[in-house]
Design a protein around this motif. Structure first.
Motif, PDB file in Angstrom:
ATOM      1  N   HIS A 127      15.720  25.375 -30.526  1.00 36.30           N
ATOM      2  CA  HIS A 127      14.994  25.917 -29.388  1.00 36.30           C
ATOM      3  C   HIS A 127      13.665  25.191 -29.239  1.00 36.30           C
ATOM      4  O   HIS A 127      13.059  24.748 -30.210  1.00 36.30           O
ATOM      5  N   PHE A 128      13.197  25.079 -27.985  1.00 31.53           N
ATOM      6  CA  PHE A 128      11.958  24.351 -27.710  1.00 31.53           C
ATOM      7  C   PHE A 128      10.725  25.040 -28.280  1.00 31.53           C
ATOM      8  O   PHE A 128       9.710  24.407 -28.498  1.00 31.53           O
ATOM      9  N   HIS A 129      10.785  26.364 -28.491  1.00 31.62           N
ATOM     10  CA  HIS A 129       9.605  27.089 -28.950  1.00 31.62           C
ATOM     11  C   HIS A 129       9.217  26.637 -30.353  1.00 31.62           C
ATOM     12  O   HIS A 129       9.993  26.766 -31.302  1.00 31.62           O
ATOM     13  N   HIS A 130       8.024  26.064 -30.498  1.00 29.19           N
ATOM     14  CA  HIS A 130       7.490  25.538 -31.757  1.00 29.19           C
ATOM     15  C   HIS A 130       8.367  24.431 -32.337  1.00 29.19           C
ATOM     16  O   HIS A 130       8.318  24.181 -33.547  1.00 29.19           O
ATOM     17  N   LEU A 168       0.940  19.502 -25.397  1.00 26.06           N
ATOM     18  CA  LEU A 168       1.726  20.697 -25.105  1.00 26.06           C
ATOM     19  C   LEU A 168       0.968  21.718 -24.259  1.00 26.06           C
ATOM     20  O   LEU A 168       1.426  22.854 -24.122  1.00 26.06           O
ATOM     21  N   LYS A 169      -0.149  21.345 -23.710  1.00 30.06           N
ATOM     22  CA  LYS A 169      -0.956  22.298 -22.957  1.00 30.06           C
ATOM     23  C   LYS A 169      -0.273  22.765 -21.673  1.00 30.06           C
ATOM     24  O   LYS A 169      -0.275  23.962 -21.366  1.00 30.06           O
ATOM     25  N   PRO A 170       0.332  21.890 -20.863  1.00 26.53           N
ATOM     26  CA  PRO A 170       1.017  22.376 -19.656  1.00 26.53           C
ATOM     27  C   PRO A 170       2.216  23.252 -20.011  1.00 26.53           C
ATOM     28  O   PRO A 170       3.018  22.908 -20.894  1.00 26.53           O
ATOM     29  N   VAL A 171       2.343  24.402 -19.342  1.00 25.91           N
ATOM     30  CA  VAL A 171       3.388  25.387 -19.646  1.00 25.91           C
ATOM     31  C   VAL A 171       4.266  25.590 -18.422  1.00 25.91           C
ATOM     32  O   VAL A 171       3.772  25.640 -17.285  1.00 25.91           O
ATOM     33  N   ASN A 172       5.576  25.698 -18.660  1.00 29.29           N
ATOM     34  CA  ASN A 172       6.530  25.980 -17.592  1.00 29.29           C
ATOM     35  C   ASN A 172       6.365  27.425 -17.140  1.00 29.29           C
ATOM     36  O   ASN A 172       6.448  28.340 -17.958  1.00 29.29           O
ATOM     37  N   PRO A 173       6.140  27.677 -15.864  1.00 25.43           N
ATOM     38  CA  PRO A 173       5.929  29.066 -15.413  1.00 25.43           C
ATOM     39  C   PRO A 173       7.167  29.935 -15.530  1.00 25.43           C
ATOM     40  O   PRO A 173       7.057  31.163 -15.534  1.00 25.43           O
ATOM     41  N   TYR A 174       8.355  29.341 -15.629  1.00 26.66           N
ATOM     42  CA  TYR A 174       9.584  30.128 -15.708  1.00 26.66           C
ATOM     43  C   TYR A 174       9.942  30.509 -17.140  1.00 26.66           C
ATOM     44  O   TYR A 174      10.391  31.623 -17.383  1.00 26.66           O
ATOM     45  N   THR A 175       9.760  29.593 -18.060  1.00 22.19           N
ATOM     46  CA  THR A 175      10.150  29.861 -19.445  1.00 22.19           C
ATOM     47  C   THR A 175       8.967  30.197 -20.344  1.00 22.19           C
ATOM     48  O   THR A 175       9.163  30.719 -21.438  1.00 22.19           O
ATOM     49  N   GLY A 176       7.733  29.892 -19.919  1.00 19.85           N
ATOM     50  CA  GLY A 176       6.578  30.129 -20.762  1.00 19.85           C
ATOM     51  C   GLY A 176       6.470  29.176 -21.926  1.00 19.85           C
ATOM     52  O   GLY A 176       5.700  29.410 -22.860  1.00 19.85           O
ATOM     53  N   LEU A 177       7.222  28.088 -21.895  1.00 22.53           N
ATOM     54  CA  LEU A 177       7.244  27.102 -22.973  1.00 22.53           C
ATOM     55  C   LEU A 177       6.604  25.803 -22.502  1.00 22.53           C
ATOM     56  O   LEU A 177       6.527  25.535 -21.302  1.00 22.53           O
ATOM     57  N   PRO A 178       6.151  24.961 -23.443  1.00 24.20           N
ATOM     58  CA  PRO A 178       5.526  23.689 -23.054  1.00 24.20           C
ATOM     59  C   PRO A 178       6.485  22.810 -22.256  1.00 24.20           C
ATOM     60  O   PRO A 178       7.691  22.779 -22.508  1.00 24.20           O
ATOM     61  N   VAL A 179       5.924  22.095 -21.286  1.00 21.77           N
ATOM     62  CA  VAL A 179       6.730  21.233 -20.421  1.00 21.77           C
ATOM     63  C   VAL A 179       7.036  19.900 -21.095  1.00 21.77           C
ATOM     64  O   VAL A 179       8.139  19.354 -20.951  1.00 21.77           O
ATOM     65  N   LYS A 180       6.087  19.347 -21.849  1.00 25.65           N
ATOM     66  CA  LYS A 180       6.210  18.001 -22.402  1.00 25.65           C
ATOM     67  C   LYS A 180       6.626  18.010 -23.870  1.00 25.65           C
ATOM     68  O   LYS A 180       6.088  17.262 -24.680  1.00 25.65           O
ATOM     69  N   THR A 181       7.607  18.846 -24.202  1.00 26.07           N
ATOM     70  CA  THR A 181       8.079  18.881 -25.586  1.00 26.07           C
ATOM     71  C   THR A 181       8.748  17.574 -25.978  1.00 26.07           C
ATOM     72  O   THR A 181       8.514  17.040 -27.065  1.00 26.07           O
ATOM     73  N   LYS A 182       9.555  17.035 -25.094  1.00 28.32           N
ATOM     74  CA  LYS A 182      10.244  15.779 -25.396  1.00 28.32           C
ATOM     75  C   LYS A 182       9.246  14.637 -25.560  1.00 28.32           C
ATOM     76  O   LYS A 182       9.423  13.778 -26.434  1.00 28.32           O
TER      77      LYS A 182
END
Length: 436
Positions: free
Chosen positions: A243-246, A170-184
């Motif tokens: 929601h993707f957060h956590h 989960l280290k890479p973060v989406n610059p638009y949402t501030g959430l992890p990119v590889k949640t799925k």
């Protein structure tokens, strides 16, 4: 002669074939011996049956006397059996009864499991330092530890390793949402979440969210959408909106009995006393079944200090007065659903995802929930629009969302003419570590 032969046939028919005796046994050959032969065979067969019956009764009594329950076994034998179990099976075994729980906490068993799972894999020979040797000797002192010590160490080490692996993914973060990119990607190899059971009899007409010709839908917090058939009053489907957060932590590190708790937030000091919230960023989605009606990002949001209404700080995202901020919803808004047999679309319903980031880019308020557009009984407070006015409202313990839309007949589309966030003062004070 007929009588003797009939008895022999009767014995054969019943499956009780009498033993055949050699000639000369019982009587000499002749008329008298011939008459007595079948009787001797019949008597011998009865004797064999009686012996067989006695033998069966003896075996039944012996098996009844020799039956031993697992709980009555000596502890040494049970410990030997438990030593062949893996960690998961051993944990389940400890839930059987009090005795099994204490035996399944045996340190000698768990240190073997711990050493097998977390033993260092060296590719070359090395001489351990004095400190490493002391640590190893301390780990091997099994008798000095309380019962269950190495089981707790194993579980804690497993949780730490899972957290470390997930943190790396989960280290890479989406610059638009501030959430992890590889949640799925992080959720795919993990186990499924557990959904709590609800009593469907509590779903009344007043809590109904929407309906079509086949089903009625109800929203159950947090994020469950339940569909009931109109005629049978039975469950049609359940949709989970998360929601993707956590989401990864809630799904992998929590359970039905012990849900995952968010880490404690470190308060951030407000360095600008002239303003309240400033530099905030909002990302909002409205979608259904893979179809997005709205996907927008709003930056540099702020509110002045003292601008509070009924315990909420007001954050205006889209204003009535600024026509350039008004946004259309693309396509016909409706919540699509599908089962193995039927499918449908509930008009004016969709899923809303809200992600509000603070000035440092950290998620301040996040949710994913179904929402429904309802016609407004009164005209809007802003400029006059040509078309029917609708509104969408959402509320939880941390804030509220109010959206106002106008239906434009000429273009047959909805326009968002007002979008306001109301953030709880208690949430803001907790975030900044202040008390007012």
């Amino acid at each position: 002669m007929a009588t003797g032969r009939g008895r022999l046939l009767q014995l054969q028919w019943r499956g009780l074939q009498a033993p055949r005796l050699p000639l000369g046994v019982g009587s000499a050959p002749g008329r008298t011996g011939f008459r007595n032969g079948p009787c001797i065979r019949y008597a011998a067969g009865c004797a064999t049956l009686k012996q067989h019956a006695r033998r069966e009764r003896h075996c039944e009594r012996a098996s009844a006397d020799c039956s031993v329950s697992l709980d009555s076994m000596p502890s040494e034998i049970l410990l030997k059996i438990f030593s062949y179990l893996d960690a998961g099976t051993l944990l389940c075994t400890g839930c059987v009864n009090r005795r099994f729980y204490h035996l399944a906490n045996d340190n000698f068993i768990w240190i073997r499991i711990y050493s097998t799972a977390f033993s260092p894999k060296r590719s070359n020979w090395k001489v351990n330092s004095v400190e490493k040797t002391a640590v190893t000797m301390n780990l091997l002192s099994v008798e000095d530890k309380e019962a269950g010590y190495w089981k707790k160490e194993y579980i804690a080490k497993q949780i730490a390793s899972v957290k470390a692996a997930l943190a790396q993914v989960l280290k890479p973060v989406n610059p638009y949402t501030g959430l992890p990119v590889k949640t799925k990607e992080a959720l795919r190899p993990r186990w499924h979440s557990l959904i709590a059971k609800y009593n469907l009899s509590n779903l009344t007409a007043s809590t109904m969210f929407g309906c079509d010709r086949l089903i009625r839908i109800f929203c159950l917090n947090p994020g469950l959408l339940v569909g009931l058939w109109k005629r049978e009053e039975e469950l049609a489907f359940v949709m989970a909106n998360l929601h993707f957060h956590h989401l990864v932590e809630r799904s992998t590190l929590g359970s039905a009995t012990i849900p995952y708790e968010l880490p404690p937030h470190s308060p951030l000091l407000d360095d600008n006393p002239e303003y309240g919230l400033h530099g905030y960023q909002l990302h909002v989605d409205m979608h259904s079944g893979g179809i997005f009606y709205l996907c927008g990002t709003f930056r540099n949001l702020f509110t002045k200090k003292g601008y509070i209404e009924n315990g909420y700080a007001k954050l205006i995202v889209i204003s009535f007065k600024n026509n350039t901020e008004h946004l259309p919803l693309i396509g016909k808004v409706g919540l699509s659903w599908r089962t193995d047999i039927f499918d449908g679309c509930i008009k004016s319903c969709s899923i809303m995802d809200i992600t509000l980031l603070d000035e440092y880019g950290k998620p301040f308020w996040c949710f994913s929930s179904p929402v429904c557009m309802r016609s407004s009984p009164r005209p809007s407070d802003g400029p006059n629009f040509l078309g029917q006015t609708y509104y969408v409202d959402y509320m939880d313990s941390e804030g509220k969302v109010h959206v106002q839309l106008v239906w434009i007949e000429e273009t047959e589309e909805y326009f968002i003419v007002n979008l306001v966030l109301y953030l709880s003062i208690a949430k803001i004070n907790h975030w900044f570590g202040t008390k007012y």
